[in-house]
Design an enzyme around this catalytic site. Structure first.
Site, PDB file in Angstrom:
ATOM      1  CG  ASP A  33      -2.164   0.864   1.024  1.00 49.09           C
ATOM      2  OD1 ASP A  33      -3.248   0.299   0.783  1.00 49.09           O
ATOM      3  OD2 ASP A  33      -2.050   2.123   1.076  1.00 49.09           O
ATOM      4  NE  ARG A  82     -20.316   1.473  -5.982  1.00 45.15           N
ATOM      5  CZ  ARG A  82     -21.511   0.947  -6.177  1.00 45.15           C
ATOM      6  NH1 ARG A  82     -22.480   1.682  -6.715  1.00 45.15           N
ATOM      7  NH2 ARG A  82     -21.775  -0.291  -5.845  1.00 45.15           N
ATOM      8  NE  ARG A  88     -19.916  -1.964  -8.566  1.00 44.26           N
ATOM      9  CZ  ARG A  88     -21.205  -2.253  -8.381  1.00 44.26           C
ATOM     10  NH1 ARG A  88     -22.130  -1.756  -9.193  1.00 44.26           N
ATOM     11  NH2 ARG A  88     -21.574  -3.039  -7.398  1.00 44.26           N
ATOM     12  CG  ASN A  95     -10.123   3.877  -8.559  1.00 48.96           C
ATOM     13  OD1 ASN A  95      -9.469   4.527  -7.748  1.00 48.96           O
ATOM     14  ND2 ASN A  95     -11.246   3.272  -8.239  1.00 48.96           N
ATOM     15  CG  ASN A 120     -15.721  -1.206  -8.810  1.00 49.98           C
ATOM     16  OD1 ASN A 120     -15.941  -1.997  -9.714  1.00 49.98           O
ATOM     17  ND2 ASN A 120     -16.169  -1.370  -7.571  1.00 49.98           N
ATOM     18  CG  HIS A 175     -18.857  -5.299 -10.688  1.00 51.40           C
ATOM     19  ND1 HIS A 175     -19.765  -6.026  -9.987  1.00 51.40           N
ATOM     20  CD2 HIS A 175     -18.140  -4.614  -9.764  1.00 51.40           C
ATOM     21  CE1 HIS A 175     -19.613  -5.794  -8.688  1.00 51.40           C
ATOM     22  NE2 HIS A 175     -18.630  -4.938  -8.527  1.00 51.40           N
TER      23      HIS A 175
HETATM   24  O1  TXD Z   1     -16.079  -6.900  -6.526  1.00 52.60           O
HETATM   25  C1  TXD Z   1     -15.378  -5.969  -6.770  1.00 52.60           C
HETATM   26  N1  TXD Z   1     -14.751  -5.885  -7.924  1.00 52.60           N
HETATM   27  C2  TXD Z   1     -15.194  -4.922  -5.752  1.00 52.60           C
HETATM   28  C3  TXD Z   1     -14.318  -3.841  -6.047  1.00 52.60           C
HETATM   29  C4  TXD Z   1     -15.668  -5.094  -4.439  1.00 52.60           C
HETATM   30  C5  TXD Z   1     -15.219  -4.279  -3.435  1.00 52.60           C
HETATM   31  C6  TXD Z   1     -14.342  -3.161  -3.650  1.00 52.60           C
HETATM   32  N2  TXD Z   1     -14.147  -2.882  -5.037  1.00 52.60           N
HETATM   33  C7  TXD Z   1     -13.221  -1.825  -5.424  1.00 52.60           C
HETATM   34  O2  TXD Z   1     -11.921  -2.110  -4.952  1.00 52.60           O
HETATM   35  C8  TXD Z   1     -13.576  -0.478  -4.835  1.00 52.60           C
HETATM   36  O3  TXD Z   1     -14.579   0.164  -5.596  1.00 52.60           O
HETATM   37  C9  TXD Z   1     -12.243   0.232  -4.946  1.00 52.60           C
HETATM   38  O4  TXD Z   1     -12.055   0.718  -6.261  1.00 52.60           O
HETATM   39  C10 TXD Z   1     -11.228  -0.889  -4.663  1.00 52.60           C
HETATM   40  C11 TXD Z   1     -10.701  -0.895  -3.242  1.00 52.60           C
HETATM   41  O5  TXD Z   1     -11.776  -0.976  -2.359  1.00 52.60           O
HETATM   42  P1  TXD Z   1     -11.520  -1.017  -0.755  1.00 52.60           P
HETATM   43  O6  TXD Z   1     -12.842  -1.155  -0.109  1.00 52.60           O
HETATM   44  O7  TXD Z   1     -10.469  -2.003  -0.438  1.00 52.60           O
HETATM   45  O8  TXD Z   1     -10.990   0.475  -0.529  1.00 52.60           O
HETATM   46  P2  TXD Z   1     -10.005   1.022   0.613  1.00 52.60           P
HETATM   47  O9  TXD Z   1     -10.286   0.357   1.913  1.00 52.60           O
HETATM   48  O10 TXD Z   1     -10.079   2.504   0.554  1.00 52.60           O
HETATM   49  O11 TXD Z   1      -8.568   0.527   0.149  1.00 52.60           O
HETATM   50  C12 TXD Z   1      -7.950   0.992  -0.993  1.00 52.60           C
HETATM   51  C13 TXD Z   1      -6.484   1.075  -0.683  1.00 52.60           C
HETATM   52  C14 TXD Z   1      -6.125   2.126   0.363  1.00 52.60           C
HETATM   53  O12 TXD Z   1      -5.486   1.507   1.479  1.00 52.60           O
HETATM   54  C15 TXD Z   1      -5.179   3.067  -0.359  1.00 52.60           C
HETATM   55  O13 TXD Z   1      -4.159   3.611   0.460  1.00 52.60           O
HETATM   56  C16 TXD Z   1      -4.628   2.149  -1.429  1.00 52.60           C
HETATM   57  O14 TXD Z   1      -5.751   1.396  -1.865  1.00 52.60           O
HETATM   58  N3  TXD Z   1      -4.002   2.835  -2.539  1.00 52.60           N
HETATM   59  C17 TXD Z   1      -2.853   2.394  -3.107  1.00 52.60           C
HETATM   60  N4  TXD Z   1      -2.098   1.324  -2.850  1.00 52.60           N
HETATM   61  C18 TXD Z   1      -0.989   1.157  -3.601  1.00 52.60           C
HETATM   62  N5  TXD Z   1      -0.624   1.997  -4.588  1.00 52.60           N
HETATM   63  C19 TXD Z   1      -1.369   3.075  -4.877  1.00 52.60           C
HETATM   64  N6  TXD Z   1      -1.001   3.924  -5.858  1.00 52.60           N
HETATM   65  C20 TXD Z   1      -2.538   3.320  -4.115  1.00 52.60           C
HETATM   66  N7  TXD Z   1      -3.498   4.275  -4.132  1.00 52.60           N
HETATM   67  C21 TXD Z   1      -4.373   3.971  -3.154  1.00 52.60           C
END
Ligand code: TXD
Length: 312
Positions: A33, A82, A88, A95, A120, A175
């Protein structure tokens, strides 16, 4: 262990994916992360749970992509989730940048990996990963169908008062809110839903399934669902590592199947150690075909918007 899974994004979905995977003891795990300290802390906590459940899994949390080198599978969950009222597709611009970076940083360290994309808008982000990684289509798959189908199965099991094990639902398509719950192919212990649930009740189940993600977003207010999405990823990872030839709905690159081309779209795929071994093609009646086409059109528009944003 000699199998390695890297999870990019240590937020809710990423860290719960690590949790379900560690429990299955099928691979060592690297959690990456950008937030300093967060993946390290979560990984250490999860590592210290292993003696309790007796699993020998190594879990590393880091801000440095070097630890991902030689991964068999890369899971991309980095990105914004979201907020209430958002679609989405509203996440596209932010993203796309995050997923581009995650793909480019990982592919150079793990050129033979299979990618499972979650971020997403899912179908467009899987497309982006395939293009930027230059991987063949069978090595990039998007997770959505297991989740959407599990949501529908949950509602059907409650409606019928039967075990979730008796319920087999198939939700295909993009999706998004135009996803396609296939009520004719979905069944309870072999009997089609159309034969055992009234059209009104079935419509209500289909609608709740389509809005299943939004329902949770509006409860949570900050963030979106993560338990069910992440266990779906664990299921896919296991199918690949164990070469199970498991047929599940997932987002795959279309090369003419179902009359669709050049987009990622939710279809039944057979998963094994090579990635997507086969796309299963169902017969569709007129109504199902129309729903498919409507859903494909929305995915095509988002994919076009992505292509205008990133030169791929
Ligand atoms: O079924 C599905 N496809 C989905 C998709 C179901 C649930 C969540 N879905 C999607 O996954 C949601 O719409 C988001 O686009 C992602 C991530 O969802 P999440 O609930 O895990 O979001 P969080 O808790 O905010 O975590 C995202 C993390 C966060 O810790 C950020 O610091 C990190 O992403 N992040 C990064 N990590 C590495 N590198 C970069 N550049 C970066 N940017 C943000």
């Amino acid at each position: 262990m000699n199998t390695k899974v890297s999870i990019i994004g240590g937020g809710m979905t990423g860290s719960t994916t690590a949790h379900w995977l560690a429990e299955r003891e099928i691979a060592d795990i690297v959690l990456v992360d950008i937030v300093e300290g967060m993946p390290q802390g979560k990984a250490l906590d999860l590592q210290q749970a292993m003696p309790v459940i007796g699993k020998d899994v190594s879990i590393i949390g880091t801000n440095d992509y070097d630890a991902t080198a030689g991964s068999d599978i890369v899971v991309i969950t980095a990105g914004l989730p979201r907020k209430p009222g958002m679609s989405r597709d509203d996440l596209l611009t932010a993203n796309a940048e995050i997923v581009s970076k995650a793909t480019l940083e990982t592919i150079k360290r793990s050129p033979n990996a299979i990618y499972i994309v979650l971020t997403n808008p899912l179908d467009a982000m899987a497309f982006l990963t395939m293009k930027l990684s230059n991987l063949p289509p069978e090595r990039v798959v998007g997770q959505a169908g297991i989740l959407d189908s599990a949501r529908m199965s949950t509602f059907v099991a409650a409606e019928m008062g039967v075990s979730v094990q008796n319920v087999h639902c198939y939700v295909l398509g993009g999706h998004g809110d135009e996803m396609v719950p296939l009520t004719r192919h979905s069944n309870v212990a072999g009997t089609s839903l159309r034969e055992i649930i009234s059209p009104e009740r079935l419509d209500a189940i289909v609608n709740r399934t389509r809005k299943g993600g939004g329902e949770i977003v509006s409860f949570l207010k900050t963030g979106s669902a993560y338990y069910a999405p992440s266990v779906a990823v664990a299921q896919m990872v296991e199918a690949i590592i164990k070469d199970k030839h498991l047929i599940i709905p997932a987002s795959a690159f279309m090369k003419g199947e179902y009359g669709l081309k050049d987009i990622f779209f939710g279809v039944p795929v057979q998963l094994g150690y090579k990635g997507i071994e086969k796309i299963v093609v169902y017969d569709l009646d007129k109504e199902e075909r129309e729903s498919f086409d409507r859903s494909a059109e929305t995915v095509r528009q988002t994919t076009e918007a992505l292509r205008n944003l990133v030169k791929i």
